[in-house]
Design a protein around this motif. Sequence first.
Motif, PDB file in Angstrom:
ATOM      1  N   LEU A   3       0.847  -1.191   0.000  1.00 23.16           N
ATOM      2  CA  LEU A   3       0.000   0.000   0.000  1.00 23.16           C
ATOM      3  C   LEU A   3       0.883   1.241   0.000  1.00 23.16           C
ATOM      4  CD1 LEU A   3      -2.583  -1.011   2.748  1.00 23.16           C
ATOM      5  CD2 LEU A   3      -2.967  -0.972   0.293  1.00 23.16           C
ATOM      6  N   PHE A 112      -6.792   1.425  -3.076  1.00 22.20           N
ATOM      7  CA  PHE A 112      -5.391   1.074  -3.282  1.00 22.20           C
ATOM      8  C   PHE A 112      -5.168  -0.432  -3.238  1.00 22.20           C
ATOM      9  CE2 PHE A 112      -5.274   5.313  -1.171  1.00 22.20           C
ATOM     10  CZ  PHE A 112      -4.799   6.022  -2.255  1.00 22.20           C
ATOM     11  N   TRP A 115      -2.350  -1.687  -5.659  1.00 23.88           N
ATOM     12  CA  TRP A 115      -1.249  -0.732  -5.777  1.00 23.88           C
ATOM     13  C   TRP A 115      -0.074  -1.354  -6.505  1.00 23.88           C
ATOM     14  CZ3 TRP A 115      -0.584   4.297  -5.222  1.00 23.88           C
ATOM     15  CH2 TRP A 115       0.713   4.784  -5.132  1.00 23.88           C
ATOM     16  N   TRP A 118      -4.217   2.237  -8.925  1.00 25.52           N
ATOM     17  CA  TRP A 118      -5.174   2.728  -7.930  1.00 25.52           C
ATOM     18  C   TRP A 118      -6.311   3.460  -8.598  1.00 25.52           C
ATOM     19  CZ3 TRP A 118      -5.087   8.225  -6.829  1.00 25.52           C
ATOM     20  CH2 TRP A 118      -4.000   8.911  -7.406  1.00 25.52           C
TER      21      TRP A 118
END
Length: 140
Positions: A3, A112, A115, A118
């Motif tokens: 993240l 997210f 990721w 996004w």
Amino acid sequence: MTLPQSLSDFEGRWNLTRVIRDARAGHVVRADGIAILSRSDDGLVYDEDVTLRLPGQPAMKGTRRYLWRDGGDGIAVHFDDGRFFHRLKLGKTFASDHHDCPPDSYYAEYDFSNWPHWKVRWIVSGPRKSYEMDTEFMLR
């Protein structure tokens, strides 16, 4: 799962695609282009350059600029004139915030979960506006 943890995780060039479902106008607008988040003295500058495609009209260019600042546990997003827009909390798969611009209301949902791919969804409502805008970002 990875993240984003800090402002610097967003620095770079991002391909973007956007779909705007405008309930008031009764049509769907599509856009694609790039967003460049570049370092500045006090954070990042978000510069967007897109091509908008409206039904029955020639394609047109669109640009926008925001200022992204360190917000402690996330990012404080400001308009290019320095006025506060909304806050983006980091370290979570999903984040949301709300911005009042009377008489209209803006609600943002960030995703997210994939990721560095996004997404952000804006739901805008009020007497003058009624649309949902979905934007996907992929690192170039």
